[in-house]
Design an enzyme around this catalytic site. Structure first.
Site, PDB file in Angstrom:
ATOM      1  N   ASP A   1      44.303  27.918  28.173  1.00 45.60           N
ATOM      2  CA  ASP A   1      44.741  29.318  28.144  1.00 45.60           C
ATOM      3  C   ASP A   1      44.341  29.915  26.793  1.00 45.60           C
ATOM      4  OD1 ASP A   1      46.080  31.716  28.150  1.00 45.60           O
ATOM      5  OD2 ASP A   1      48.050  30.863  28.587  1.00 45.60           O
TER       6      ASP A   1
ATOM      7  N   GLU B   1      42.486  31.815  31.840  1.00 50.45           N
ATOM      8  CA  GLU B   1      43.316  30.649  32.125  1.00 50.45           C
ATOM      9  C   GLU B   1      42.709  29.830  33.261  1.00 50.45           C
ATOM     10  OE1 GLU B   1      47.787  30.452  33.410  1.00 50.45           O
ATOM     11  OE2 GLU B   1      47.303  32.378  32.511  1.00 50.45           O
TER      12      GLU B   1
HETATM   13  N1  DCP Z   1      47.484  40.693  30.761  1.00 53.57           N
HETATM   14  C1  DCP Z   1      47.737  41.989  31.205  1.00 53.57           C
HETATM   15  N2  DCP Z   1      48.999  42.333  31.630  1.00 53.57           N
HETATM   16  C2  DCP Z   1      50.012  41.426  31.602  1.00 53.57           C
HETATM   17  C3  DCP Z   1      49.768  40.108  31.174  1.00 53.57           C
HETATM   18  C4  DCP Z   1      48.482  39.783  30.740  1.00 53.57           C
HETATM   19  O1  DCP Z   1      46.823  42.818  31.238  1.00 53.57           O
HETATM   20  N3  DCP Z   1      51.241  41.784  31.995  1.00 53.57           N
HETATM   21  C5  DCP Z   1      46.125  40.362  30.284  1.00 53.57           C
HETATM   22  C6  DCP Z   1      46.028  40.514  28.784  1.00 53.57           C
HETATM   23  C7  DCP Z   1      46.014  39.124  28.254  1.00 53.57           C
HETATM   24  C8  DCP Z   1      45.406  38.330  29.372  1.00 53.57           C
HETATM   25  O2  DCP Z   1      45.787  39.012  30.570  1.00 53.57           O
HETATM   26  O3  DCP Z   1      45.263  39.020  27.043  1.00 53.57           O
HETATM   27  C9  DCP Z   1      45.869  36.899  29.414  1.00 53.57           C
HETATM   28  O4  DCP Z   1      47.265  36.819  29.616  1.00 53.57           O
HETATM   29  P1  DCP Z   1      48.147  35.716  28.923  1.00 53.57           P
HETATM   30  O5  DCP Z   1      49.470  35.728  29.618  1.00 53.57           O
HETATM   31  O6  DCP Z   1      47.409  34.436  28.833  1.00 53.57           O
HETATM   32  O7  DCP Z   1      48.419  36.309  27.455  1.00 53.57           O
HETATM   33  P2  DCP Z   1      47.528  36.243  26.169  1.00 53.57           P
HETATM   34  O8  DCP Z   1      46.292  35.429  26.356  1.00 53.57           O
HETATM   35  O9  DCP Z   1      47.287  37.632  25.689  1.00 53.57           O
HETATM   36  O10 DCP Z   1      48.490  35.565  25.120  1.00 53.57           O
HETATM   37  P3  DCP Z   1      48.916  34.015  25.019  1.00 53.57           P
HETATM   38  O11 DCP Z   1      48.403  33.561  23.701  1.00 53.57           O
HETATM   39  O12 DCP Z   1      50.409  34.033  25.076  1.00 53.57           O
HETATM   40  O13 DCP Z   1      48.289  33.304  26.182  1.00 53.57           O
HETATM   41 MG    MG Z   2      46.338  33.555  27.266  1.00 55.64          MG
END
Ligand code: DCP
Ligand code: MG
Length: 362
Positions: free
Chosen positions: A13, A109
């Protein structure tokens, strides 16, 4: 925990994915709280934010206006999906250097089954380290990884230490790991189920393990048995490499920007035929039609409609796209790219559905 041969599963991820891409591509944003999302005046929401912004309590799906209240110094950036898609392709290329048993969950992911792999490497931990290394080398971004003997524990492990983490949960360590795991990290426990769990006094894996199968099934129906199994580290769902593609789309960049609606309609007709052909070839039926336009200034707009039933043919795809067209500025503002996408796949009842795999009951 299991007696038979142990599977080796990795969950990868990316860290603060969209925000990290923005910080990579714009050095001025590095080290700063960055929020990727829509504008507050347009009732935008936070897609994600950098770790610097998370300290202020900003998180995904929060209203952008609220996020900026919590962290007024944050820089708000509009998402650039093309950039995220490009990175997604790069990381998938890396995954496939190790195995083709890759199940993409979202752009950032994926699960990998490396029980057997292209390098004949017996250590899944070594593979995970090498994947992380290649991701940094290729994309200048970091990922967190979890290694375990099933998907559920591998995913929980990848979230255990972020960013740039690597957590390995071997069978002998699983019980201890799961006992401390917050209930929200159990697969299938969303907001509503999470609240019900907490009202039952179940806040973590240890509590869940104490709950009887009977209590769980009477509270959560079919999912109750699933949760009962997860508490014991049991998850037999296979890494399923076939549902990576969640939409079928075609787009065309015009040789010259145009405001000519007749030309745009003609292009849409051609794109509808192409998309329909791909759908037929792959045996897919989708209920959502998305019209995508990029204007001369690179502003991207999408308009979508979801129907009660899957769109049956090219004519129907075109009809929906033409209904969406007046909801854009096409005809008034020059367009440089036109695209159509069909998503929201489902199998038609009269056809054979997906193989009967032990998927979770939700
Ligand atoms: N995303 C989105 N809306 C959401 C959740 C996520 O548009 N409600 C998008 C933005 C994120 C990407 O999907 O960058 C990946 O989601 P993740 O849950 O893996 O979150 P992140 O990668 O940003 O952070 P983490 O380091 O917690 O994985
Ligand atoms: Mg992520």
């Amino acid at each position: 925990m299991t007696g038979g041969p142990v599977n080796k599963i990795i969950h990868v991820d990316m860290d603060a994915f969209y925000a990290s891409v923005e910080q990579r591509d714009n050095p001025e944003l590095r080290g700063k709280p960055v929020i990727v999302g829509g504008r507050p005046e347009e009732r935008g929401v936070v897609a994600t934010c950098s770790y610097e912004a998370r300290k202020y309590g900003v998180h995904s799906a929060m209203a952008a206006s609220r996020a900026l209240q919590l962290c007024p110094q944050a820089v708000l950036v509009h998402p650039r999906f093309d950039a995220y898609m490009a990175v997604s392709e790069q990381i998938h290329e890396i995954f496939h250097q190790f195995t083709d048993l890759v199940e993409g969950l979202s752009l950032d992911e994926a699960y990998l089954d490396v029980t057997e792999n292209k390098l004949s490497e017996p250590s899944a931990t070594k593979i995970a380290l090498e994947i992380k290394r290649r991701i940094v080398e290729t994309t200048c971004l970091t990922a967190s990884a979890g290694v375990s003997y099933n998907k559920f524990i591998a995913k929980a492990a990848s979230g255990f230490k972020k960013p740039d983490g690597l957590t390995v949960v071997t069978p002998d360590k699983a019980a201890g790991f799961l006992a401390k795991l917050p209930i929200s990290a159990f697969w299938g426990v969303g907001k509503v189920t999470g609240q019900r769990m907490i009202s039952l006094g179940i806040t973590n894996g240890a509590d869940l393990l104490r709950a009887s199968l009977q209590t769980l099934t009477s509270e959560f129906g079919k999912s109750g048995a699933w949760f009962w199994q997860l508490a014991r580290g049991i998850d037999d769902t296979p890494v399923y490499p076939f549902h990576e593609r969640q939409s079928v789309g075609r787009e065309i960049t015009l040789p010259r920007d145009t405001s000519d609606l007749a030309l745009i309609r003609e292009l849409l007709a051609e794109l509808s035929r192409e998309v329909d052909k791909i759908l037929r070839e792959s045996g897919k039926h989708g209920r959502t039609v998305t019209l995508k336009l990029k204007f001369f200034d690179f502003r991207l707009v999408t308009r979508r409609i979801t129907l009660k039933l899957p769109v049956p043919d090219a004519t129907s795809i075109l009809r929906e796209a033409l209904r969406l067209l007046p909801k854009t500025d096409a005809g008034h503002i020059p367009v440089r790219l036109v695209g159509i996408q069909v998503s929201g796949f489902q199998s038609l009842p009269e056809e054979e559905g997906a193989p009967n795999l032990p998927f979770p009951p939700f």
